[in-house]
Design an enzyme around this catalytic site. Sequence first.
Site, PDB file in Angstrom:
ATOM      1  N   VAL A 133      30.036 -24.459  81.285  1.00 36.71           N
ATOM      2  CA  VAL A 133      29.633 -23.427  80.333  1.00 36.71           C
ATOM      3  C   VAL A 133      28.410 -22.710  80.888  1.00 36.71           C
ATOM      4  O   VAL A 133      27.293 -22.991  80.524  1.00 36.71           O
ATOM      5  CB  VAL A 133      29.357 -24.023  78.928  1.00 36.71           C
ATOM      6  CG1 VAL A 133      30.639 -24.434  78.259  1.00 36.71           C
ATOM      7  CG2 VAL A 133      28.425 -25.218  78.999  1.00 36.71           C
ATOM      8  N   GLU A 134      28.648 -21.776  81.804  1.00 38.20           N
ATOM      9  CA  GLU A 134      27.541 -21.133  82.498  1.00 38.20           C
ATOM     10  C   GLU A 134      26.578 -20.395  81.583  1.00 38.20           C
ATOM     11  O   GLU A 134      25.423 -20.225  81.920  1.00 38.20           O
ATOM     12  CB  GLU A 134      28.106 -20.201  83.570  1.00 38.20           C
ATOM     13  CG  GLU A 134      28.572 -20.993  84.775  1.00 38.20           C
ATOM     14  CD  GLU A 134      29.933 -20.585  85.240  1.00 38.20           C
ATOM     15  OE1 GLU A 134      30.250 -19.392  85.168  1.00 38.20           O
ATOM     16  OE2 GLU A 134      30.692 -21.466  85.680  1.00 38.20           O
ATOM     17  N   LEU A 135      27.029 -19.975  80.410  1.00 40.39           N
ATOM     18  CA  LEU A 135      26.134 -19.280  79.481  1.00 40.39           C
ATOM     19  C   LEU A 135      25.192 -20.240  78.775  1.00 40.39           C
ATOM     20  O   LEU A 135      24.305 -19.816  78.052  1.00 40.39           O
ATOM     21  CB  LEU A 135      26.951 -18.518  78.433  1.00 40.39           C
ATOM     22  CG  LEU A 135      27.859 -17.421  78.961  1.00 40.39           C
ATOM     23  CD1 LEU A 135      28.665 -16.822  77.843  1.00 40.39           C
ATOM     24  CD2 LEU A 135      27.070 -16.382  79.703  1.00 40.39           C
TER      25      LEU A 135
END
Length: 173
Positions: A88-90
Amino acid sequence: MDVSVYQGQIDWNTLAEQRISFAFIKATEGSSSEDPNFQRNWEQARQSGLRVGAYHFFSFDSGGDTQAENFIRAVEPAEGMLPPVVDVELYGQRPVLYATGSSYDRYLAGDYEGYDIWIRNIYWTPRLKDGREWTFWQYTDRARLAGYEGEEPYIDMNVFNGTPEEFAAYPEK
């Protein structure tokens, strides 16, 4: 250890008294499902003094972006929490990648440098095909501990690959 709705009502203080240092708690699945026990487990596990992390059960039926949004809605970042176990890069924190040995060899080996690995192998100590070290190892799915009553009588147990001092500092920023 790692838990989900299948462990039912969990007495986190009882579990914390049994030489357990950390717990990964199922938060979400796919793009819209949240484990019905997640919020209660998250709060009570943190109050018991255990280090906690949340995990997302990835679904191939929807996109990663909507699954990440589902996880972000469910899991409020907290001081000292373990990294999320999804990509979940965000989220603002590099996740741990969870895989069985064969899934690791097939999909992850040789890639994802810099990502910690949580490997499931209930038969022997994992040796990753590409020579990398694992960070967490799920070594059994058949443990029984006091402190929970649910549909599933067993609980998954995991170990951190390091010293107690290294675990206390994990993840290093």
